[in-house]
Design a protein around this motif. Structure first.
Motif, PDB file in Angstrom:
ATOM      1  N   GLY A  55       0.811  -1.206   0.000  1.00 52.58           N
ATOM      2  CA  GLY A  55       0.000   0.000   0.000  1.00 52.58           C
ATOM      3  C   GLY A  55       0.849   1.263   0.000  1.00 52.58           C
ATOM      4  N   ALA A  56       0.182   2.390  -0.146  1.00 54.66           N
ATOM      5  CA  ALA A  56       0.846   3.697  -0.163  1.00 54.66           C
ATOM      6  C   ALA A  56       0.687   4.365   1.201  1.00 54.66           C
ATOM      7  N   MET A  57       1.808   4.768   1.797  1.00 57.94           N
ATOM      8  CA  MET A  57       1.753   5.460   3.086  1.00 57.94           C
ATOM      9  C   MET A  57       1.333   6.917   2.889  1.00 57.94           C
ATOM     10  N   SER A  58       0.789   7.494   3.939  1.00 58.75           N
ATOM     11  CA  SER A  58       0.329   8.877   3.902  1.00 58.75           C
ATOM     12  C   SER A  58       1.477   9.851   4.164  1.00 58.75           C
ATOM     13  N   GLY A 260      -1.967  -2.116   8.938  1.00 58.95           N
ATOM     14  CA  GLY A 260      -1.082  -1.107   9.516  1.00 58.95           C
ATOM     15  C   GLY A 260      -0.657  -0.097   8.465  1.00 58.95           C
ATOM     16  N   ILE A 261      -0.948  -0.418   7.204  1.00 61.51           N
ATOM     17  CA  ILE A 261      -0.623   0.411   6.019  1.00 61.51           C
ATOM     18  C   ILE A 261       0.852   0.790   6.006  1.00 61.51           C
ATOM     19  N   ALA A 302       5.986   4.915  11.755  1.00 63.60           N
ATOM     20  CA  ALA A 302       5.018   4.906  10.660  1.00 63.60           C
ATOM     21  C   ALA A 302       3.827   4.016  10.986  1.00 63.60           C
ATOM     22  N   LEU A 303       4.072   2.885  11.650  1.00 65.31           N
ATOM     23  CA  LEU A 303       3.002   1.977  12.037  1.00 65.31           C
ATOM     24  C   LEU A 303       2.093   2.621  13.086  1.00 65.31           C
ATOM     25  N   SER A 304       2.657   3.356  14.012  1.00 69.32           N
ATOM     26  CA  SER A 304       1.847   4.041  15.030  1.00 69.32           C
ATOM     27  C   SER A 304       0.814   4.943  14.381  1.00 69.32           C
ATOM     28  N   GLU A 309      -4.771   5.783  11.307  1.00 67.84           N
ATOM     29  CA  GLU A 309      -5.419   6.117  10.029  1.00 67.84           C
ATOM     30  C   GLU A 309      -6.338   5.011   9.546  1.00 67.84           C
ATOM     31  N   VAL A 310      -5.967   3.760   9.781  1.00 70.84           N
ATOM     32  CA  VAL A 310      -6.768   2.658   9.265  1.00 70.84           C
ATOM     33  C   VAL A 310      -8.113   2.543   9.981  1.00 70.84           C
TER      34      VAL A 310
END
Length: 458
Positions: A55-58, A260-261, A302-304, A309-310
């Motif tokens: 996936g694409a991170m924000s 976790g995107i 990034a996971l936090s 976001e998810v």
């Protein structure tokens, strides 16, 4: 007039992809021994092999990445992730790992012994692999409706309580280390588990003294379906639904590369300090020190952000609707798919799509290869190859569902890409009567063979 649906994000960066010719693809897939895992990424036009880490991170995740604390012990990134897991799932204890199968490896090293049985709802490949590697047995207790692709049962990921109690009453308590509930249930088509089923499974398991473990890779998508399909939760927030879901679990594993995107990472979390201490021994052996495990500080940061976001309803609506868009286009053309459409992928019913291909010639793999040849689209077989051989008889296991999974990466492709996939499948469907032979195995690994198997056309 009602406004049409639109994505809840705008595009900030793009990555070019190459559209190859059929002649090129015929050569490439032959060189790959007809195993789609062996293709190079530049040989794939639209990659629906997996939604794991693709996936694409924000922008906020990328910003968090830059502030990662790479201290070996006690980094601030570890505590950021610890707080996120506590706030979202309610678990006080957790251990980071490099991905979901690593979390399974660590947790199962504590819990699973030779001769054990582990019931659950259609265990996925790595889960079953880790169980059988330890000479234990995975027992599928999924509801029967999951295996009828035309059934519109809203929660095909549910565990059948009669089947589960039959396992509990047939074996000694010491033989059953846990029940695994996969959210959503990947193997049955990305199908959700209801809150009521989670509640009932936990009550039954507590009666028999069995731990409840959630495989949580797609927990947020599962929460979305609970909100949409269970009347009691229509007015609840996704975060509140998630909190209640995980109140029923003793422990969880997570491949963070899904909900976790992020591109890498995983963890396990648990309620008790005792289980945490037992798992810590194996985590340090296999992954790393407890405050980084298999993850860099930047990836924990990034996971936090990704876990927050998810669980945003605008994100989830966009996510679920894109998957449904592809599924509904296929249904309109009469293409057989698992219904209702799941959360992360569209699952094509290969048995009914290619009814002339013998089951011994790997029907879903045959369809996956046809789709790649048609349009450069890479999916993945969830059927006989993935089901592997019976550990005792060494014979092929033929699952009830023979599926081609089209897993859609998060925030990555547009609906124009979904249209290409749909038309490619329609073209194959129109000539399906001419596809009568499949593939045979040239070589295979003794476990989880589908990743590295070599095939040849019959």
């Amino acid at each position: 007039m009602e406004l049409p649906f639109a994505e809840s994000y705008k595009i900030k960066m793009v990555e070019p992809i190459y559209r190859s010719t059929r002649e090129q693809r015929e050569e490439w897939i032959k060189e790959a021994n007809y195993n789609l895992f062996n293709l190079k990424s530049e040989q794939v036009y639209i990659d629906l092999l997996t939604d794991s880490g693709t996936g694409a991170m924000s922008d906020k995740q990328w910003a968090a990445l830059m502030t990662g604390d790479e201290s070996y012990a006690g980094s601030s990134s570890y505590y950021n992730l610890k707080n996120a897991i506590r706030n979202i799932f309610g678990f006080e204890y957790f251990l980071p790992t490099h991905q979901g199968r690593a979390a399974e490896n660590v947790l199962f090293s504590v819990l699973v012994k030779e001769g054990n049985v582990v019931p659950g709802n259609s265990h996925f490949d790595t889960t079953k692999g880790h169980i059988e590697f330890r000479k234990a047995k995975a027992i599928d207790c999924t509801v029967d409706e999951a295996f009828d692709t035309e059934s519109l049962h809203p929660f095909k990921g549910n565990i059948d309580l009669v089947k589960l109690e039959s396992v509990y009453s047939s074996y000694n308590r010491e033989q059953i280390p846990m029940v695994i509930v996969t959210l959503t249930c990947n193997t049955s088509g990305g199908q959700p588990v209801s809150m009521q089923n989670l509640r009932d499974v936990t009550a039954l398991s507590q009666k028999y003294g069995v731990k409840v473990v959630f495989d949580s890779a797609r927990f947020a998508e599962n929460a979305w379906f609970i909100k949409e399909r269970e009347d009691d939760y229509r007015n609840s927030s996704i975060k509140d639904i998630v909190a209640e879901m995980f109140s029923f679990a003793d422990a969880m594993t997570m491949s963070s590369k899904k909900d976790g995107i992020v591109n890498i990472g995983g963890f396990m979390a648990m309620k008790t300090e005792e289980l945490y201490k037992q798992a810590s021994v194996f985590n340090i052996m296999y992954e790393g020190f407890n405050t980084y495990g298999g993850m860099a500080g930047r990836d924990m940061n990034a996971l936090s952000v990704g876990l927050d976001e998810v669980t945003n309803e605008h994100y989830l609506k966009n996510r679920i609707q894109q998957v449904a868009y592809l599924g509904n286009r296929l249904i309109e053309w009469g293409i057989p798919v698992q219904k209702p459409i799941g959360g992360h992928a569209v699952f094509i019913d290969a048995k009914h799509f290619l009814s002339h291909v013998p089951k011994e010639e790997y029907i879903a793999q045959t369809l996956a290869i046809e789709l790649y040849l048609e349009a450069g689209v890479r999916g993945v077989e969830v059927g006989t190859l993935l089901a592997d051989r019976d550990p005792e008889t060494k014979e092929n296991r033929y699952p009830k569902l023979e599926m081609l999974r089209l897993a859609i990466p998060r925030r990555t492709y547009t609906n124009n890409h979904m249209d290409v996939v749909a038309v490619a499948l329609k073209n194959i469907f129109d000539r399906r009567e001419k596809i009568v032979r499949g593939y045979k195995i040239k070589s295979e690994a003794p476990i989880m063979r589908h990743f590295s198997v070599e095939l040849e056309h019959v």
